[in-house]
Write a protein that holds these residues in place. Sequence first.
Motif, PDB file in Angstrom:
ATOM      1  N   GLU A  40     -71.282 -17.988  44.371  1.00 17.94           N
ATOM      2  CA  GLU A  40     -71.021 -19.190  43.884  1.00 17.94           C
ATOM      3  C   GLU A  40     -71.660 -20.307  45.502  1.00 17.94           C
ATOM      4  OE1 GLU A  40     -66.937 -17.705  42.399  1.00 17.94           O
ATOM      5  OE2 GLU A  40     -68.784 -16.848  43.510  1.00 17.94           O
ATOM      6  N   GLY A  41     -71.603 -18.910  46.372  1.00 21.71           N
ATOM      7  CA  GLY A  41     -72.164 -20.040  47.615  1.00 21.71           C
ATOM      8  C   GLY A  41     -71.565 -20.077  48.567  1.00 21.71           C
ATOM      9  N   THR A  42     -72.502 -21.459  49.251  1.00 22.29           N
ATOM     10  CA  THR A  42     -71.443 -22.132  50.635  1.00 22.29           C
ATOM     11  C   THR A  42     -69.571 -22.462  50.432  1.00 22.29           C
ATOM     12  OG1 THR A  42     -73.247 -22.174  51.529  1.00 22.29           O
ATOM     13  CG2 THR A  42     -71.462 -23.365  52.366  1.00 22.29           C
ATOM     14  N   GLY A  43     -69.627 -23.728  49.633  1.00 24.52           N
ATOM     15  CA  GLY A  43     -68.448 -23.617  49.540  1.00 24.52           C
ATOM     16  C   GLY A  43     -67.388 -22.868  49.344  1.00 24.52           C
ATOM     17  N   LYS A  44     -67.837 -21.661  48.538  1.00 24.54           N
ATOM     18  CA  LYS A  44     -66.675 -20.833  48.299  1.00 24.54           C
ATOM     19  C   LYS A  44     -66.945 -19.736  49.833  1.00 24.54           C
ATOM     20  CE  LYS A  44     -64.395 -17.398  45.889  1.00 24.54           C
ATOM     21  NZ  LYS A  44     -62.620 -18.007  45.670  1.00 24.54           N
ATOM     22  N   MET A  45     -67.603 -19.711  50.285  1.00 28.10           N
ATOM     23  CA  MET A  45     -67.305 -18.533  51.512  1.00 28.10           C
ATOM     24  C   MET A  45     -66.331 -19.549  52.758  1.00 28.10           C
ATOM     25  SD  MET A  45     -70.587 -16.464  52.136  1.00 28.10           S
ATOM     26  CE  MET A  45     -72.609 -17.837  51.254  1.00 28.10           C
ATOM     27  N   CYS A  46     -66.842 -21.457  52.561  1.00 30.29           N
ATOM     28  CA  CYS A  46     -65.865 -21.881  53.419  1.00 30.29           C
ATOM     29  C   CYS A  46     -64.964 -21.150  53.469  1.00 30.29           C
ATOM     30  CB  CYS A  46     -66.301 -23.180  53.369  1.00 30.29           C
ATOM     31  SG  CYS A  46     -68.157 -24.421  54.030  1.00 30.29           S
ATOM     32  N   VAL A  58     -71.988 -15.481  56.776  1.00 28.68           N
ATOM     33  CA  VAL A  58     -74.029 -15.792  56.511  1.00 28.68           C
ATOM     34  C   VAL A  58     -74.057 -16.532  55.724  1.00 28.68           C
ATOM     35  CG1 VAL A  58     -76.117 -14.963  56.130  1.00 28.68           C
ATOM     36  CG2 VAL A  58     -74.484 -13.072  57.127  1.00 28.68           C
ATOM     37  N   ILE A  59     -73.784 -17.734  56.229  1.00 31.08           N
ATOM     38  CA  ILE A  59     -73.308 -18.928  55.535  1.00 31.08           C
ATOM     39  C   ILE A  59     -75.261 -19.906  55.771  1.00 31.08           C
ATOM     40  CG2 ILE A  59     -72.017 -20.037  57.302  1.00 31.08           C
ATOM     41  CD1 ILE A  59     -70.274 -20.484  54.932  1.00 31.08           C
ATOM     42  N   LEU A  60     -74.846 -21.660  54.475  1.00 33.70           N
ATOM     43  CA  LEU A  60     -75.978 -22.296  55.189  1.00 33.70           C
ATOM     44  C   LEU A  60     -75.246 -23.227  56.393  1.00 33.70           C
ATOM     45  CD1 LEU A  60     -76.914 -23.350  51.139  1.00 33.70           C
ATOM     46  CD2 LEU A  60     -78.245 -22.447  53.022  1.00 33.70           C
ATOM     47  N   THR A  61     -76.331 -23.478  57.358  1.00 33.52           N
ATOM     48  CA  THR A  61     -75.687 -24.046  58.139  1.00 33.52           C
ATOM     49  C   THR A  61     -75.146 -25.295  57.857  1.00 33.52           C
ATOM     50  OG1 THR A  61     -77.764 -23.408  59.037  1.00 33.52           O
ATOM     51  CG2 THR A  61     -77.149 -24.549  59.902  1.00 33.52           C
ATOM     52  N   GLU A  62     -75.798 -26.315  56.688  1.00 33.85           N
ATOM     53  CA  GLU A  62     -75.237 -27.952  57.084  1.00 33.85           C
ATOM     54  C   GLU A  62     -74.047 -27.925  56.059  1.00 33.85           C
ATOM     55  OE1 GLU A  62     -77.904 -26.898  53.391  1.00 33.85           O
ATOM     56  OE2 GLU A  62     -78.055 -26.290  55.706  1.00 33.85           O
ATOM     57  N   SER A 115     -70.713 -27.211  48.504  1.00 35.67           N
ATOM     58  CA  SER A 115     -71.825 -26.572  48.718  1.00 35.67           C
ATOM     59  C   SER A 115     -73.315 -26.904  49.173  1.00 35.67           C
ATOM     60  CB  SER A 115     -72.441 -25.924  47.246  1.00 35.67           C
ATOM     61  OG  SER A 115     -72.699 -27.000  46.454  1.00 35.67           O
ATOM     62  N   GLY A 116     -74.268 -26.094  49.288  1.00 36.06           N
ATOM     63  CA  GLY A 116     -75.682 -26.063  50.312  1.00 36.06           C
ATOM     64  C   GLY A 116     -76.138 -27.085  48.618  1.00 36.06           C
ATOM     65  N   SER A 117     -75.985 -26.794  47.075  1.00 37.27           N
ATOM     66  CA  SER A 117     -76.907 -27.744  46.186  1.00 37.27           C
ATOM     67  C   SER A 117     -75.992 -28.854  45.884  1.00 37.27           C
ATOM     68  CB  SER A 117     -76.283 -26.478  44.948  1.00 37.27           C
ATOM     69  OG  SER A 117     -74.917 -26.552  44.499  1.00 37.27           O
ATOM     70  N   GLN A 118     -74.712 -29.503  46.385  1.00 39.46           N
ATOM     71  CA  GLN A 118     -74.652 -30.293  46.610  1.00 39.46           C
ATOM     72  C   GLN A 118     -75.024 -31.608  47.911  1.00 39.46           C
ATOM     73  OE1 GLN A 118     -70.491 -31.311  48.115  1.00 39.46           O
ATOM     74  NE2 GLN A 118     -70.518 -33.848  46.178  1.00 39.46           N
ATOM     75  N   LEU A 119     -74.669 -30.291  49.110  1.00 37.67           N
ATOM     76  CA  LEU A 119     -75.388 -31.521  50.066  1.00 37.67           C
ATOM     77  C   LEU A 119     -76.929 -31.988  50.079  1.00 37.67           C
ATOM     78  CD1 LEU A 119     -73.825 -29.508  53.038  1.00 37.67           C
ATOM     79  CD2 LEU A 119     -72.706 -31.396  51.586  1.00 37.67           C
TER      80      LEU A 119
END
Length: 283
Positions: A40-46, A58-62, A115-119
């Motif tokens: 699910e990516g960054t949003g889920k990891m946050c 290990v996560i997207l910077t933005e 998530s990165g896909s939204q940002l």
Amino acid sequence: MKTVKIAGVPEHFNLPWHLCIENGEFEAENIDLQWKNVPEGTGKMCEMLREGEADMAVILTEGIVKDITAGNPSKIVQIYVQSPLIWGIHVAAKSNFETIKDLENKKAAISRIGSGSQLMAYVNADEQGWKSDDLQFEIINTIDGAVEALTNGTADYFMWERFMTKPLVDQGIFRRVGDCPTPWPSFVITVRDEFLKKNPKVVEKVLEIINKTTHDFAQIPDIDKTLAELFNQKTEDIQEWLKLTQWSQKNLTEKAFIKIQNQLFDLGIIDKKSTFVETVKAL
């Protein structure tokens, strides 16, 4: 044995971690590194960092800069990949959309809010001169959800890492109409404040081990073939990705942090700013 729960996307960027685990490098230092794949990516990891389901990510910077600003009790301890992430802008293969311009006022598929896909949809809108207030989103959770949404027409386009999405383009499911590279380093390594405070030496050792592997990653014999096989990619695509990927063993500098945060603020992705000390911790 010290248990460390770490989260990351199931993508080629994270193969160095799996190699270190398989080679017993963490175990040799009395660290039980438990890797959790998060499609699910960054949003889920946050969310996982906030709730203590993960000690590190290990996560997207933005995504993490935005979430720390919003109160996530974590710190960025290092840049993991310095080079930009190249987001492919994808549409359904049979759709009528031919260029990025055709996607103005259309609905973007995103893995989840934050998530990165939204940002990156905001970054792309800014580059295209579109009003970010007009952006519409459909939450699809994973790349499989994106295939469904674009095929069914519940979303019009999907932004995801170009190379990971390439097999879907090759299969004629998606068509790529353009790229949108991040204006900042792709990935950072983040640790929950509580875990970092109690285990600074453990975190230091984890970074030391992974840095050794990423430093020499491209020189590993047949690494292109290994990656191609593991991630269902063409070897020539992986070779191009290896050339474009620049690993980092350094921390995020205050100058770089201020630049990233100002860009996020100007894009309307964050509405307030955090300080360097609140966001980054040098070990």
